[in-house]
Design an enzyme around this catalytic site. Sequence first.
Site, PDB file in Angstrom:
ATOM      1  N   ARG A   1     -15.119   4.507  52.341  1.00 37.64           N
ATOM      2  CA  ARG A   1     -14.180   4.520  51.207  1.00 37.64           C
ATOM      3  C   ARG A   1     -13.150   3.385  51.359  1.00 37.64           C
ATOM      4  O   ARG A   1     -12.833   2.696  50.405  1.00 37.64           O
ATOM      5  CB  ARG A   1     -13.433   5.850  51.144  1.00 37.64           C
ATOM      6  CG  ARG A   1     -14.325   7.073  51.053  1.00 37.64           C
ATOM      7  CD  ARG A   1     -14.368   7.663  49.646  1.00 37.64           C
ATOM      8  NE  ARG A   1     -14.928   8.995  49.630  1.00 37.64           N
ATOM      9  CZ  ARG A   1     -16.232   9.288  49.614  1.00 37.64           C
ATOM     10  NH1 ARG A   1     -17.125   8.327  49.617  1.00 37.64           N
ATOM     11  NH2 ARG A   1     -16.648  10.543  49.587  1.00 37.64           N
TER      12      ARG A   1
ATOM     13  N   GLU B   1     -19.097  26.424  50.929  1.00 37.75           N
ATOM     14  CA  GLU B   1     -19.471  25.316  50.034  1.00 37.75           C
ATOM     15  C   GLU B   1     -20.959  25.026  50.076  1.00 37.75           C
ATOM     16  O   GLU B   1     -21.424  24.259  50.926  1.00 37.75           O
ATOM     17  CB  GLU B   1     -18.688  24.043  50.396  1.00 37.75           C
ATOM     18  CG  GLU B   1     -19.017  22.870  49.466  1.00 37.75           C
ATOM     19  CD  GLU B   1     -18.278  21.572  49.786  1.00 37.75           C
ATOM     20  OE1 GLU B   1     -17.527  21.525  50.771  1.00 37.75           O
ATOM     21  OE2 GLU B   1     -18.481  20.591  49.046  1.00 37.75           O
TER      22      GLU B   1
ATOM     23  N   LYS C   1     -16.887  27.221  46.898  1.00 38.52           N
ATOM     24  CA  LYS C   1     -16.762  25.831  46.424  1.00 38.52           C
ATOM     25  C   LYS C   1     -18.144  25.342  45.985  1.00 38.52           C
ATOM     26  O   LYS C   1     -18.902  24.792  46.788  1.00 38.52           O
ATOM     27  CB  LYS C   1     -16.194  24.958  47.555  1.00 38.52           C
ATOM     28  CG  LYS C   1     -16.100  23.478  47.201  1.00 38.52           C
ATOM     29  CD  LYS C   1     -15.203  22.716  48.157  1.00 38.52           C
ATOM     30  CE  LYS C   1     -15.273  21.221  47.878  1.00 38.52           C
ATOM     31  NZ  LYS C   1     -14.272  20.437  48.556  1.00 38.52           N
TER      32      LYS C   1
END
Length: 339
Positions: free
Chosen positions: A31, A175, A217
Amino acid sequence: MSELNKIVMKIVSKGKGILAADESTGTMSKRLDSVGVKSTSDSRLSFRETLFSSEGMKNFIGGVILYDETIKQTTSSGVKIPELINKSGAVTGIKVDTGAKDLSGSRSEKITEGLDGLRDRLKEYYTLGARFTKWRAVYSISSSTPSKLSLISNAHALARYASLVQEANMVPIVEPELLMDGNHDIKKCYEVTAEILKICYEQLDLFKIDLSGTILKPNMILPGKDCEKKASTEEIAEMTVNCLKESVPNKVPGIAFLSGGQSELEATKNLNTINKINNTNFIMTFSYGRALQQSALKYWGKNQKDIINTKKIFNHRSKMNNLSVKAEWSEQKESQTAA
Ligand code: 5MM
């Protein structure tokens, strides 16, 4: 109300959602590279402490998921990161899985690891200030996947994780992420997500997990990235709400969606439409990583000294998602506040 349920409600009530800032060092480095910043423990801390100390944290963010490196870091002004998060009124969370690795017995699927030594790591994270945790299982759609092996083994790991976390008096975020990759249509995403959830809740039941002390999630119900037939936000919302209604036990108090590669705007708009038609008892909120951080990161990459405006961008995104949880977001509010 149990102690665990109180933590859940603190995280997801009042239109608040979760900031997923738990990128492992590898992902965070990608990122940062993408915005031209060298990834070091200082640069990772610097961007993250900018977000965690912004105004938006107070009203719109109920919990922050951290990575192991970050929960042990101290800001430039000497404040421990969990303290900084708690001061804003949010709850500190921690990713406790150690990543998705090749699933032996399957050619292309993954199994999430991290159960070995987890009981001891949880004790340490609790001492450091964490009160909730996250474990992500990943599934993909192809002609042969997800296989029964992947569905059962990932659900089993999620349930073993959730059990250890509740034993340690923390809230587990469960999740199970069905990736958007592929050319499948939205109906296929619905069917596979329903199956994933059904098996996850069978395993959670086997381990007698207190569902009122958990957060789910999940992915939204979306067509694959390469599917030619795009879906409208109404279609996405309707199928998402129906799928969750059909597959998630009523005792689960909160559902916090991942963004999964949607743009910031798509993730906000879809959440808003979901909440417009939400006829369930579940609180439906966000637990976004990229969809909360992208614009702020892009700006910060070029203007690392401009903390004020980086914070403003993050505040705006958090506020827009808070409006979506309350089904009050509109394109007009989006552009007015941005200006
Ligand atoms: C923030 O990214 C998390 C995982 O990073 P690693 O792959 O480095 O472990 C990820 O689990 C994230 O919390 C969820 O996928 C939601 O993030 P998005 O960006 O999909 O909202």
